[in-house]
Design a protein around this motif. Sequence first.
Motif, PDB file in Angstrom:
ATOM      1  N   ASN A 105       0.825  -1.213   0.000  1.00 52.38           N
ATOM      2  CA  ASN A 105       0.000   0.000   0.000  1.00 52.38           C
ATOM      3  C   ASN A 105       0.860   1.264   0.000  1.00 52.38           C
ATOM      4  OD1 ASN A 105       0.766  -0.944   2.636  1.00 52.38           O
ATOM      5  ND2 ASN A 105      -0.473   0.683   3.516  1.00 52.38           N
ATOM      6  N   GLY A 106       1.645   1.449  -1.046  1.00 54.26           N
ATOM      7  CA  GLY A 106       2.498   2.626  -1.116  1.00 54.26           C
ATOM      8  C   GLY A 106       3.943   2.239  -1.333  1.00 54.26           C
ATOM      9  N   PHE A 107       4.860   2.996  -0.734  1.00 49.74           N
ATOM     10  CA  PHE A 107       6.286   2.757  -0.935  1.00 49.74           C
ATOM     11  C   PHE A 107       6.707   1.369  -0.441  1.00 49.74           C
ATOM     12  CE2 PHE A 107       6.350   7.497  -0.576  1.00 49.74           C
ATOM     13  CZ  PHE A 107       6.835   7.757  -1.845  1.00 49.74           C
ATOM     14  N   ALA A 108       7.410   0.640  -1.296  1.00 53.34           N
ATOM     15  CA  ALA A 108       8.061  -0.617  -0.924  1.00 53.34           C
ATOM     16  C   ALA A 108       9.480  -0.521  -1.454  1.00 53.34           C
ATOM     17  CB  ALA A 108       7.338  -1.822  -1.513  1.00 53.34           C
ATOM     18  N   LEU A 109      10.350   0.045  -0.642  1.00 55.37           N
ATOM     19  CA  LEU A 109      11.715   0.368  -1.073  1.00 55.37           C
ATOM     20  C   LEU A 109      12.723  -0.374  -0.209  1.00 55.37           C
ATOM     21  CD1 LEU A 109      11.260   4.235  -1.471  1.00 55.37           C
ATOM     22  CD2 LEU A 109      10.985   2.458  -3.220  1.00 55.37           C
ATOM     23  N   GLY A 110      13.830  -0.759  -0.820  1.00 53.73           N
ATOM     24  CA  GLY A 110      14.890  -1.418  -0.067  1.00 53.73           C
ATOM     25  C   GLY A 110      14.369  -2.615   0.691  1.00 53.73           C
ATOM     26  N   GLY A 111      14.563  -2.601   2.013  1.00 55.45           N
ATOM     27  CA  GLY A 111      14.098  -3.704   2.843  1.00 55.45           C
ATOM     28  C   GLY A 111      12.609  -3.929   2.753  1.00 55.45           C
ATOM     29  N   GLY A 112      11.850  -2.890   2.427  1.00 52.84           N
ATOM     30  CA  GLY A 112      10.409  -3.061   2.254  1.00 52.84           C
ATOM     31  C   GLY A 112      10.074  -3.928   1.057  1.00 52.84           C
ATOM     32  N   TYR A 123       0.057  -8.259  -3.946  1.00 52.34           N
ATOM     33  CA  TYR A 123      -0.895  -7.343  -4.545  1.00 52.34           C
ATOM     34  C   TYR A 123      -0.418  -5.929  -4.209  1.00 52.34           C
ATOM     35  CZ  TYR A 123      -4.610 -10.758  -5.709  1.00 52.34           C
ATOM     36  OH  TYR A 123      -5.349 -11.776  -6.264  1.00 52.34           O
ATOM     37  N   ALA A 124      -0.677  -4.966  -5.096  1.00 47.56           N
ATOM     38  CA  ALA A 124      -0.206  -3.597  -4.871  1.00 47.56           C
ATOM     39  C   ALA A 124      -1.304  -2.586  -5.157  1.00 47.56           C
ATOM     40  CB  ALA A 124       1.008  -3.299  -5.751  1.00 47.56           C
ATOM     41  N   SER A 125      -1.224  -1.451  -4.497  1.00 52.88           N
ATOM     42  CA  SER A 125      -2.129  -0.338  -4.775  1.00 52.88           C
ATOM     43  C   SER A 125      -1.571   0.489  -5.933  1.00 52.88           C
ATOM     44  CB  SER A 125      -2.300   0.536  -3.533  1.00 52.88           C
ATOM     45  OG  SER A 125      -1.048   1.031  -3.097  1.00 52.88           O
ATOM     46  N   GLU A 126      -2.444   1.245  -6.570  1.00 47.11           N
ATOM     47  CA  GLU A 126      -2.040   2.038  -7.734  1.00 47.11           C
ATOM     48  C   GLU A 126      -0.976   3.074  -7.399  1.00 47.11           C
ATOM     49  OE1 GLU A 126      -6.305   1.920 -10.170  1.00 47.11           O
ATOM     50  OE2 GLU A 126      -5.874   3.543  -8.748  1.00 47.11           O
ATOM     51  N   ASN A 127      -0.931   3.516  -6.150  1.00 47.10           N
ATOM     52  CA  ASN A 127       0.055   4.526  -5.751  1.00 47.10           C
ATOM     53  C   ASN A 127       1.379   3.915  -5.295  1.00 47.10           C
ATOM     54  OD1 ASN A 127      -1.110   3.491  -3.308  1.00 47.10           O
ATOM     55  ND2 ASN A 127      -0.297   5.267  -2.212  1.00 47.10           N
ATOM     56  N   ALA A 128       1.499   2.609  -5.363  1.00 49.72           N
ATOM     57  CA  ALA A 128       2.714   1.958  -4.880  1.00 49.72           C
ATOM     58  C   ALA A 128       3.921   2.317  -5.752  1.00 49.72           C
ATOM     59  CB  ALA A 128       2.529   0.442  -4.845  1.00 49.72           C
ATOM     60  N   LYS A 129       5.058   2.473  -5.112  1.00 44.40           N
ATOM     61  CA  LYS A 129       6.335   2.660  -5.782  1.00 44.40           C
ATOM     62  C   LYS A 129       7.297   1.633  -5.207  1.00 44.40           C
ATOM     63  CE  LYS A 129       5.150   6.377  -8.119  1.00 44.40           C
ATOM     64  NZ  LYS A 129       5.062   6.370  -9.598  1.00 44.40           N
ATOM     65  N   LEU A 130       7.972   0.903  -6.099  1.00 41.94           N
ATOM     66  CA  LEU A 130       8.827  -0.191  -5.668  1.00 41.94           C
ATOM     67  C   LEU A 130      10.236   0.014  -6.191  1.00 41.94           C
ATOM     68  CD1 LEU A 130       5.853  -1.363  -6.837  1.00 41.94           C
ATOM     69  CD2 LEU A 130       6.628  -3.354  -5.557  1.00 41.94           C
ATOM     70  N   GLY A 131      11.233  -0.329  -5.380  1.00 41.70           N
ATOM     71  CA  GLY A 131      12.605  -0.172  -5.832  1.00 41.70           C
ATOM     72  C   GLY A 131      13.612  -0.609  -4.792  1.00 41.70           C
ATOM     73  N   LEU A 132      14.841  -0.725  -5.246  1.00 41.56           N
ATOM     74  CA  LEU A 132      15.967  -1.093  -4.378  1.00 41.56           C
ATOM     75  C   LEU A 132      17.029   0.002  -4.518  1.00 41.56           C
ATOM     76  CD1 LEU A 132      16.154  -4.920  -5.222  1.00 41.56           C
ATOM     77  CD2 LEU A 132      15.280  -3.891  -3.115  1.00 41.56           C
ATOM     78  N   PRO A 133      17.000   1.021  -3.661  1.00 42.45           N
ATOM     79  CA  PRO A 133      17.886   2.174  -3.818  1.00 42.45           C
ATOM     80  C   PRO A 133      19.231   2.059  -3.105  1.00 42.45           C
ATOM     81  CG  PRO A 133      16.299   2.609  -2.091  1.00 42.45           C
ATOM     82  CD  PRO A 133      15.982   1.235  -2.623  1.00 42.45           C
ATOM     83  N   GLU A 134      19.598   0.866  -2.681  1.00 41.64           N
ATOM     84  CA  GLU A 134      20.766   0.724  -1.806  1.00 41.64           C
ATOM     85  C   GLU A 134      22.068   1.252  -2.406  1.00 41.64           C
ATOM     86  OE1 GLU A 134      17.818  -2.286  -0.223  1.00 41.64           O
ATOM     87  OE2 GLU A 134      18.421  -1.508  -2.186  1.00 41.64           O
TER      88      GLU A 134
END
Length: 255
Positions: A105-112, A123-134
């Motif tokens: 439900n939103g940001f899923a970054l790095g450890g998320g 499953y993801a919400s339309e506003n979700a942003k996903l990435g690995l910024p390490e």
Amino acid sequence: MNYESIKLTIERKIAVVTINRPESLNALNTQVFNDLENVFDFLENEKTVNCVIVTGSGEKSFVAGADIKEFSNFSQEKATELSKRGHFVFNRIENLSKPVIAAVNGFALGGGLELAMACHLRYASENAKLGLPEVTLGLIPGYGGTQRLPKLVGKGIANEMIFSAKMISAEKAKLIGLVNEVFSLEELLPKTQELAEQIVKNSPQGIAQAIKAVNASDKENGMESEINSFGELFAQGDFKEGVSAFLEKRKPAFD
């Protein structure tokens, strides 16, 4: 049970685990790891639970990453232990004998994102942003990201995401196979619960063995694991109930 950094609810055989640190966008810290380990140990043996949903509190973030302030001064030795800790907890989730669905439900970054990838479905919400910024911090994903992401999206796309550190949208994540479905923020949890309700109608023993076999699919003994799991199920009660129900033209009554 009480947890400092997460909320747990159980209803109709479905547990919802909510990371509850909205003031820090649900960032992972030592307490979150401790609570996650404890709650998943509990859920493994909780007979009233057949499926688990993991989500974040609020409308902005699933888990925005690790709590950088907590480890900014770590030594090499302490950093290695931190990575081992993340691997241990996320492996615990991945190997739970009950399906775990991430409702992102939103940001899923790095450890998320690494937490979401440790779940069996996403499953993801339309506003979700996903990435690995390490790599923007001079690091690499340290909680299993370099291992799970290539298995989900392929090595080339995984390399692009890790090397560029760019965030991708929920729709892009669905396109590359990183998430299963995308919904509006309002629909996300109800739709995830719908899936969970469909899952809990099925054999817990069969699903547990399916998780075990699928998790072994990239190992040398993957085929052997499937064969053994298939055979073992013939000696268990769910198989007998499932076959009887099929022959009697009724719905099975699994525990």
